[in-house]
Design a protein around this motif. Structure first.
Motif, PDB file in Angstrom:
ATOM      1  N   TRP A 233       0.835  -1.199   0.000  1.00 25.78           N
ATOM      2  CA  TRP A 233       0.000   0.000   0.000  1.00 25.78           C
ATOM      3  C   TRP A 233       0.871   1.250   0.000  1.00 25.78           C
ATOM      4  O   TRP A 233       0.669   2.183  -0.771  1.00 25.78           O
ATOM      5  CB  TRP A 233      -0.887  -0.073   1.242  1.00 25.78           C
ATOM      6  CG  TRP A 233      -2.008   0.872   1.296  1.00 25.78           C
ATOM      7  CD1 TRP A 233      -3.059   0.931   0.438  1.00 25.78           C
ATOM      8  CD2 TRP A 233      -2.208   1.881   2.273  1.00 25.78           C
ATOM      9  NE1 TRP A 233      -3.901   1.922   0.839  1.00 25.78           N
ATOM     10  CE2 TRP A 233      -3.406   2.520   1.951  1.00 25.78           C
ATOM     11  CE3 TRP A 233      -1.496   2.302   3.396  1.00 25.78           C
ATOM     12  CZ2 TRP A 233      -3.908   3.564   2.707  1.00 25.78           C
ATOM     13  CZ3 TRP A 233      -1.990   3.335   4.145  1.00 25.78           C
ATOM     14  CH2 TRP A 233      -3.181   3.954   3.796  1.00 25.78           C
ATOM     15  N   LEU A 234       1.888   1.249   0.879  1.00 28.44           N
ATOM     16  CA  LEU A 234       2.807   2.397   0.927  1.00 28.44           C
ATOM     17  C   LEU A 234       3.543   2.543  -0.391  1.00 28.44           C
ATOM     18  O   LEU A 234       3.769   3.650  -0.883  1.00 28.44           O
ATOM     19  CB  LEU A 234       3.828   2.207   2.055  1.00 28.44           C
ATOM     20  CG  LEU A 234       3.317   2.456   3.456  1.00 28.44           C
ATOM     21  CD1 LEU A 234       4.458   2.325   4.439  1.00 28.44           C
ATOM     22  CD2 LEU A 234       2.720   3.841   3.559  1.00 28.44           C
ATOM     23  N   LEU A 235       3.890   1.400  -0.958  1.00 32.02           N
ATOM     24  CA  LEU A 235       4.592   1.431  -2.234  1.00 32.02           C
ATOM     25  C   LEU A 235       3.733   2.100  -3.301  1.00 32.02           C
ATOM     26  O   LEU A 235       4.222   2.938  -4.076  1.00 32.02           O
ATOM     27  CB  LEU A 235       4.941   0.004  -2.651  1.00 32.02           C
ATOM     28  CG  LEU A 235       5.729  -0.111  -3.940  1.00 32.02           C
ATOM     29  CD1 LEU A 235       7.131   0.390  -3.728  1.00 32.02           C
ATOM     30  CD2 LEU A 235       5.757  -1.531  -4.428  1.00 32.02           C
ATOM     31  N   SER A 236       2.445   1.783  -3.283  1.00 32.23           N
ATOM     32  CA  SER A 236       1.588   2.395  -4.300  1.00 32.23           C
ATOM     33  C   SER A 236       1.467   3.899  -4.071  1.00 32.23           C
ATOM     34  O   SER A 236       1.428   4.680  -5.022  1.00 32.23           O
ATOM     35  CB  SER A 236       0.222   1.724  -4.321  1.00 32.23           C
ATOM     36  OG  SER A 236      -0.384   1.828  -3.071  1.00 32.23           O
ATOM     37  N   SER A 587      13.413   1.489  -2.838  1.00 30.59           N
ATOM     38  CA  SER A 587      13.852   0.834  -1.608  1.00 30.59           C
ATOM     39  C   SER A 587      12.739  -0.047  -1.043  1.00 30.59           C
ATOM     40  O   SER A 587      12.999  -1.151  -0.574  1.00 30.59           O
ATOM     41  CB  SER A 587      14.323   1.866  -0.589  1.00 30.59           C
ATOM     42  OG  SER A 587      13.268   2.341   0.167  1.00 30.59           O
ATOM     43  N   PHE A 588      11.485   0.404  -1.127  1.00 27.15           N
ATOM     44  CA  PHE A 588      10.392  -0.448  -0.651  1.00 27.15           C
ATOM     45  C   PHE A 588      10.288  -1.721  -1.490  1.00 27.15           C
ATOM     46  O   PHE A 588       9.997  -2.800  -0.977  1.00 27.15           O
ATOM     47  CB  PHE A 588       9.060   0.299  -0.706  1.00 27.15           C
ATOM     48  CG  PHE A 588       8.806   1.169   0.486  1.00 27.15           C
ATOM     49  CD1 PHE A 588       9.542   1.017   1.650  1.00 27.15           C
ATOM     50  CD2 PHE A 588       7.820   2.147   0.468  1.00 27.15           C
ATOM     51  CE1 PHE A 588       9.316   1.819   2.752  1.00 27.15           C
ATOM     52  CE2 PHE A 588       7.580   2.953   1.574  1.00 27.15           C
ATOM     53  CZ  PHE A 588       8.337   2.777   2.703  1.00 27.15           C
ATOM     54  N   PHE A 589      10.526  -1.556  -2.764  1.00 28.13           N
ATOM     55  CA  PHE A 589      10.476  -2.704  -3.661  1.00 28.13           C
ATOM     56  C   PHE A 589      11.493  -3.756  -3.227  1.00 28.13           C
ATOM     57  O   PHE A 589      11.189  -4.939  -3.123  1.00 28.13           O
ATOM     58  CB  PHE A 589      10.783  -2.220  -5.077  1.00 28.13           C
ATOM     59  CG  PHE A 589      10.208  -3.095  -6.141  1.00 28.13           C
ATOM     60  CD1 PHE A 589       8.867  -2.997  -6.474  1.00 28.13           C
ATOM     61  CD2 PHE A 589      11.001  -4.003  -6.815  1.00 28.13           C
ATOM     62  CE1 PHE A 589       8.327  -3.801  -7.448  1.00 28.13           C
ATOM     63  CE2 PHE A 589      10.467  -4.805  -7.792  1.00 28.13           C
ATOM     64  CZ  PHE A 589       9.126  -4.709  -8.115  1.00 28.13           C
ATOM     65  N   ILE A 590      12.709  -3.273  -2.960  1.00 27.48           N
ATOM     66  CA  ILE A 590      13.752  -4.215  -2.538  1.00 27.48           C
ATOM     67  C   ILE A 590      13.425  -4.795  -1.169  1.00 27.48           C
ATOM     68  O   ILE A 590      13.573  -5.998  -0.930  1.00 27.48           O
ATOM     69  CB  ILE A 590      15.118  -3.514  -2.542  1.00 27.48           C
ATOM     70  CG1 ILE A 590      15.454  -3.071  -3.970  1.00 27.48           C
ATOM     71  CG2 ILE A 590      16.202  -4.428  -2.008  1.00 27.48           C
ATOM     72  CD1 ILE A 590      16.643  -2.181  -4.065  1.00 27.48           C
ATOM     73  N   VAL A 591      12.940  -3.912  -0.273  1.00 26.30           N
ATOM     74  CA  VAL A 591      12.608  -4.382   1.076  1.00 26.30           C
ATOM     75  C   VAL A 591      11.581  -5.500   1.005  1.00 26.30           C
ATOM     76  O   VAL A 591      11.676  -6.494   1.731  1.00 26.30           O
ATOM     77  CB  VAL A 591      12.089  -3.208   1.934  1.00 26.30           C
ATOM     78  CG1 VAL A 591      11.389  -3.711   3.180  1.00 26.30           C
ATOM     79  CG2 VAL A 591      13.225  -2.305   2.327  1.00 26.30           C
ATOM     80  N   PHE A 592      10.627  -5.341   0.096  1.00 26.96           N
ATOM     81  CA  PHE A 592       9.592  -6.377  -0.011  1.00 26.96           C
ATOM     82  C   PHE A 592      10.230  -7.739  -0.270  1.00 26.96           C
ATOM     83  O   PHE A 592       9.944  -8.714   0.414  1.00 26.96           O
ATOM     84  CB  PHE A 592       8.626  -6.022  -1.143  1.00 26.96           C
ATOM     85  CG  PHE A 592       7.440  -6.929  -1.238  1.00 26.96           C
ATOM     86  CD1 PHE A 592       6.254  -6.585  -0.626  1.00 26.96           C
ATOM     87  CD2 PHE A 592       7.511  -8.127  -1.927  1.00 26.96           C
ATOM     88  CE1 PHE A 592       5.152  -7.418  -0.697  1.00 26.96           C
ATOM     89  CE2 PHE A 592       6.413  -8.967  -2.002  1.00 26.96           C
ATOM     90  CZ  PHE A 592       5.229  -8.607  -1.394  1.00 26.96           C
ATOM     91  N   TYR A 593      11.128  -7.781  -1.249  1.00 28.51           N
ATOM     92  CA  TYR A 593      11.713  -9.075  -1.585  1.00 28.51           C
ATOM     93  C   TYR A 593      12.641  -9.583  -0.498  1.00 28.51           C
ATOM     94  O   TYR A 593      12.639 -10.769  -0.168  1.00 28.51           O
ATOM     95  CB  TYR A 593      12.435  -8.984  -2.936  1.00 28.51           C
ATOM     96  CG  TYR A 593      11.447  -9.079  -4.062  1.00 28.51           C
ATOM     97  CD1 TYR A 593      10.817 -10.288  -4.321  1.00 28.51           C
ATOM     98  CD2 TYR A 593      11.087  -7.975  -4.811  1.00 28.51           C
ATOM     99  CE1 TYR A 593       9.871 -10.392  -5.319  1.00 28.51           C
ATOM    100  CE2 TYR A 593      10.141  -8.074  -5.808  1.00 28.51           C
ATOM    101  CZ  TYR A 593       9.541  -9.287  -6.062  1.00 28.51           C
ATOM    102  OH  TYR A 593       8.597  -9.397  -7.021  1.00 28.51           O
TER     103      TYR A 593
END
Lengths: 835, 190
Positions: A233-236, A587-593
């Motif tokens: 959600w934050l990523l979006s 960074s959120f994208f990477i954190v997700f993975y």
């Protein structure tokens, strides 16, 4: 299979009760009122028919569609039942379909009403009514109503086809004078709907990480899943913000870009200074001119674009957050009264998402230990602590709070002095050597270290405090962490707005942007390190060295708070560095993975039942209240109060950023076509009176709602009492009934089916109180009938062993009726006394 | 399989979309998964076939679920009562467990799943079976008789509003309406 619903029919008690039902059926047909209110007590019951769940529909459907969205659905549906019943309508539940043998019985006049095609008593007419109801709805509503039916596909299709036929018939009857306009409209409506459907499907395809989320949910349950959904959600949010900033601020700037002659060494990626200073990354680089491609062509005012883009983004953020928070609140915090429901939570505790076998075993084990713990807890509560023990407890709590607040203050102080020191160093040097660049990194590293290490101290404190309820420990630890993070961000904001902005630096906005860039980057690095050391090494230690420790649990609260912290920094930074959301997005994208891999490899599902929905609401609230509102305050101060730097940025030379807007309005006053903008600006945006009136209206509305809520609370209390009373009535009546039954049965000689029934069913007072079995349930369903004499008299008659045919053909005004009324009245009195 | 034979008819697809809470993609996926459960020679007209219970339970989504038998029972329309599922039953099930199903319908079916003896209320026996399903059957996990007794007593005290010793559908829905997690946890996604 033998026990489909028809098996229930083999049960003699059902025969018993069914006659009551038939009586009620006839009764209800006499009324010929729509059966909309039955619903709640048991749409379930009406599946009791030889063919399982096919031949029926739940009469609750039209009702459901009408009252959907009601928060107090349950209480109100009960209220319906309670308030309407006394004499008027009979709230027939059709719990039992008539038995096959009944189909052969001579049809009573009432049945004729159903028409010759009625296969069973009233289902046909009710179905017709339902079809009519559905036919009168709009297409959308109808589809929804049909979807909501707890029925098989076959049945639903049948109903739908009936409805469609009904509609075409109706429109046929109305004549074919539909002009082509209506047809056209209808066609466009249909095609529009189709288009919207396909559009939503496309969006569905874009749904990111569907599979990953499913795997996570399958292994770790909804609670851990909620972290990842929050992250998504934050990523979006960040993607959206990046897109609008990039397209409205950065792209125009590219057109008017100046050459950048600073060298790029690579270290800038870490510090955000040097080369980046003269790029679109920071505020300082943007021009204050109106950009135009051609001479005299339309121009693009950078100042206005900057301020409006950022402003609109925050307004949209605010609205989205408010709406989702309100929705989530209304869904998840609807407990009007205090409710100590631990045991009943069990009814809905199973997480059907979990598909992994090991996870299921683990979950079952956790649940079992939890149940055992809660049971012993209930027993323990009786135990009281002595005065000294309570005092010791309070002292420990106070000490822990003092220690945690002390560390927070100390952390703030260290951050503050470091920051000031940093600024001095920066002001002095301005040389681009390695030393000063390393010095710049000290502040973010210290801040991140504090953010990572102090929570461990807090959780240690929490363990030291020995909370009786583990949930309290979680809440207290979360509260302390929030205080820490807020105070660190608060002190940084103070430093930026009060010290950096007043310093003699060339471009203080860029300085702040750089600071935030470094903070975000280092925080991201620490997050990665945290999952390595905190989870990976912890697992190695837990599984090899200290086996008793086991695998670590995924700490949802801490991780979510980290996300909120990072998001707050990004929001603050948007004004000073418009492309920050892009960095945060990556960074959120990477954190997700990373988190996903770390979770899968290192962690085990949380042991406690985590109230995911409520916690998500709570986190949203946190994101809204200290975070977004704080950011808005900071932005407001920057825009209205602070003087922008003289030599850089889009607002150079102005007294404040907002002055750009007022100047624009002054220009607009010269154009007659845009007078309304000026009017809005003068009368709404800058006028205090308007805001004063607005806030008063809001206060009044809030007060009214508050009063309504209070009224509903008392209403709910009253209704609950009423339900309990009705229950008591029922028990009393049952007791009486059993007594009478026994008295009358003993002398008579049981015959035929009655004999069977009696052999399996020995009514006794004792049993009826402990578990009033089937009979009790029938009454339960009829309770909304509120002592209507018919079922009762029928029951008595049945109890006396009258053959069923005789009984139905008997007029209902038999002497048994008055007796029953008297009994019911007495029952009510008894219940009131007991109360 | 493959080609037009294994695809759903467009009309049928639209109808399913209208009658269930599922989107087109979900229905197509369900169709794919369903026909994979059938033996190869039957896949051509999967819509009219029934998959036996044993095959249904091989789905990873149901394999580990302690309520798997109840789910099959509740959603099967098989006349023989062997709990086999047709494609429409399968869609019904997915629709109820889908994201967009309303809390009302979810709680309705949850109640039916938990009603082991199918008598229309959750009696003590049902609750006992329910708790057993929740905790598993192992040595150290199952509850003692006294614990079970107390637990069921607690449950009834809290949720049996009219004090008739059983939980009926409205009482159940009442409890569920206060547990916001229910909607998100009563979910099976293909």
């Amino acid at each position: 299979m033998s026990y489909y619903y028809n098996e229930a029919f083999e049960n003699p008690d059902y025969h018993f009760s069914e006659t009551l039902e038939i009586d009620t059926n006839r009764r209800s047909q006499r009324n010929l009122l729509p059966h909309q209110n039955l619903c709640d007590s048991s749409p379930y019951g009406n599946n009791r028919e030889p063919n399982g769940r096919r031949e029926n529909y739940s009469p609750a459907i039209p009702m459901a569609s009408m009252r959907h969205g009601s928060e107090y659905r349950e209480s109100f549906s009960l209220a319906d039942v309670q308030t309407r019943s006394p004499y008027g309508k009979f709230h027939d539940n059709r719990s039992f379909e008539p038995e096959p043998e009944w189909a052969y019985s001579p049809p009573s006049p009432f049945h004729l009403l159903d028409g010759p095609s009625a296969p069973s008593f009233s289902s046909a007419s009710e179905e017709e009514k339902l079809v009519e109801n559905l036919a009168s709805m709009s297409t959308r509503e109808r589809i929804k109503a049909i979807q909501k039916m707890p029925e098989t596909m076959k049945k639903k299709r049948e109903i739908r086809n009936n409805v469609l036929r009904e509609i075409t018939e109706k429109s046929g009857r109305r004549g074919t004078q539909f002009d082509c306009c209506t047809k056209c409209l209808r066609r466009t409506e249909v095609s529009f709907r189709r288009f919207r459907n396909s559009l939503s499907e496309r969006f569905h395809q874009l749904w990111l990480w569907h599979k990953t989320l499913k795997i996570i949910g399958g292994e770790f349950g909804t609670s851990v899943l909620s972290y990842f959904i929050f992250l998504k959600w934050l990523l979006s949010f960040n993607i959206f913000s990046f897109l609008i900033n990039f397209s409205f601020i950065t792209v125009p700037q590219f057109i008017a870009a100046e050459p950048n002659n600073l060298s790029f060494t690579g270290l800038e990626l870490l510090t955000g200074a040097g080369y980046f200073q003269k790029t679109v990354l920071y505020y300082g680089f943007y021009t204050n001119a109106a950009i135009s491609k051609t001479e005299n062509g339309a121009s693009y005012n950078m100042q206005l674009a900057y301020i409006f883009t950022v402003g609109m983004y925050f307004v949209i953020c605010l609205l989205i957050l408010l709406i989702s928070m309100a929705k989530s609140f209304c869904r998840n915090f609807i407990n009007p009264q205090i409710y100590s429901g631990n045991a009943s939570k069990l009814l809905c505790t199973w997480d059907f998402n979990i598909t992994n076998e090991k996870a299921v075993k683990l979950k079952q084990k956790n649940l079992s230990t939890q149940i055992k713990e809660s049971l012993t807890d209930v027993n323990k509560e009786v135990l009281n602590y002595s005065v000294t023990e309570t005092l010791v407890h309070i002292l420990i709590h106070l000490g822990a709070w003092a220690a945690s607040l002390g560390t927070a203050v100390a952390a703030c102080a260290s951050v503050y002095f470091l920051a000031i020191n940093n600024l001095e160093l920066f002001m002095e040097g301005h040389k681009n050597d390695l030393e000063s660049q390393a010095a710049m990194l000290v502040l973010p590293i210290v801040a991140s270290l504090l953010n990572v290490l102090i929570p461990f101290f807090y959780s240690w404190l929490g363990q030291l405090e020995k909370f009786q309820n583990p949930r309290n420990r979680t809440y207290v630890t979360i509260a302390r962490n929030i205080i820490l993070k807020i105070s660190i961000i608060g002190i940084l904001c103070y430093y930026w707005l009060d010290i950096v902005a007043a310093s003699k630096s060339q471009c203080w906005e860029t300085l702040i942007g750089q600071d935030i860039y470094r903070l975000i980057l280092v925080d991201f690095i620490f997050c990665l390190l945290g999952s390595f050391f905190g989870e990976f090494l912890r697992r190695i230690i837990g599984t090899t060295i200290f086996v008793s420790l086991g695998m670590p649990e995924f700490d949802i609260a801490r991780n979510v708070l980290d996300l909120i912290y990072a998001q707050t920094l990004t929001w603050i930074g948007i004004l000073f560095s418009p492309l920050l959301p892009g960095i945060q997005m990556i960074s959120f994208f990477i954190v997700f993975y990373v988190k996903k891999v770390s979770l899968m490899k290192n962690c085990q599902p949380p042991r406690q039942v985590w109230r995911a929905a409520q916690m998500t609401t709570f986190f949203m609230l946190l994101l809204f209240f200290p975070s977004l509102t704080g950011v808005l305050a900071v932005i407001a101060v920057t825009v209205w109060r602070l003087k922008p730097s003289e030599e850089c940025g889009p607002f150079r030379g102005l007294s404040s950023m907002f002055a750009a807007v007022s100047e624009w309005i002054k220009i607009l006053e010269n154009y007659t076509g845009s007078k309304w903008v000026v009017w809005i600006y003068n009368n709404l945006i800058t006028s205090e009176l308007f805001f004063f009136i607005l806030s008063i209206i809001f206060l009044i509305i809030t007060y009214l709602y508050w009063q309504i809520i209070e009224g509903r609370k008392t209403m709910v209390k009253l209704l609950c009492k009423q339900i309990v009373n009705v229950g008591k009535d029922k028990v009393f009546l049952l007791r009486k009934l059993h007594l009478q039954q026994r008295a009358k049965q003993n002398p008579s000689v049981p015959r035929g089916r009655d004999q069977q029934r009696r052999s399996s069913y020995h009514p006794s007072m004792q049993r009826s109180q402990q578990e009033p079995s089937y009979l009790g349930r029938t009454f339960d369903r009829n309770q909304n009938a509120s002592y209507n004499e018919y079922p009762y008299s029928a029951g008595i008659l049945k109890g006396t062993g009258f053959p069923p045919d005789l009984e139905t053909s008997q007029p209902s005004s038999s002497p048994g009726v008055s007796e029953a009324v008297a009994l019911a009245l007495r029952a009510r009195q008894a219940a009131q006394w007991e109360d | 399989m493959g080609g037009a034979g294994s695809l759903l008819h467009r009309e049928a697809l639209r109808e399913y979309q209208e009658l269930t809470f599922l989107s087109k993609q979900e229905i197509l996926l369900a169709y794919k998964r369903f026909s994979e459960l059938l033996p190869k020679e039957q896949r051509d007209n999967a819509c009219s076939r029934r998959v036996p219970k044993s095959r249904i339970l091989t789905l990873p989504e149901l394999r580990a679920n302690p309520f798997q038998h109840r789910i099959c029972r509740v959603f099967s329309t098989s006349e023989e009562g062997d709990d086999s599922m047709s494609f429409e039953d399968f869609l019904d099930m997915l629709s109820v467990f889908s994201d967009s199903a309303t809390p009302d319908i979810k709680s309705h079916y949850a109640f039916r799943i938990f009603d082991f003896d199918e008598d229309g209320t959750l009696s003590r026996k049902d609750l006992e079976k329910l708790v057993n399903c929740l905790t598993g059957q192992g040595e150290e996990v199952s509850l003692s008789n006294a614990e079970m007794e107390q637990l069921i007593q607690n449950i009834l005290e809290e949720s049996d509003i009219d004090k008739d010793g059983t939980i009926n559908l409205s009482e159940f829905q009442h409890v569920v309406s206060r547990s916001p997690d229910f909607v998100s946890s009563f979910k099976i996604v293909l």
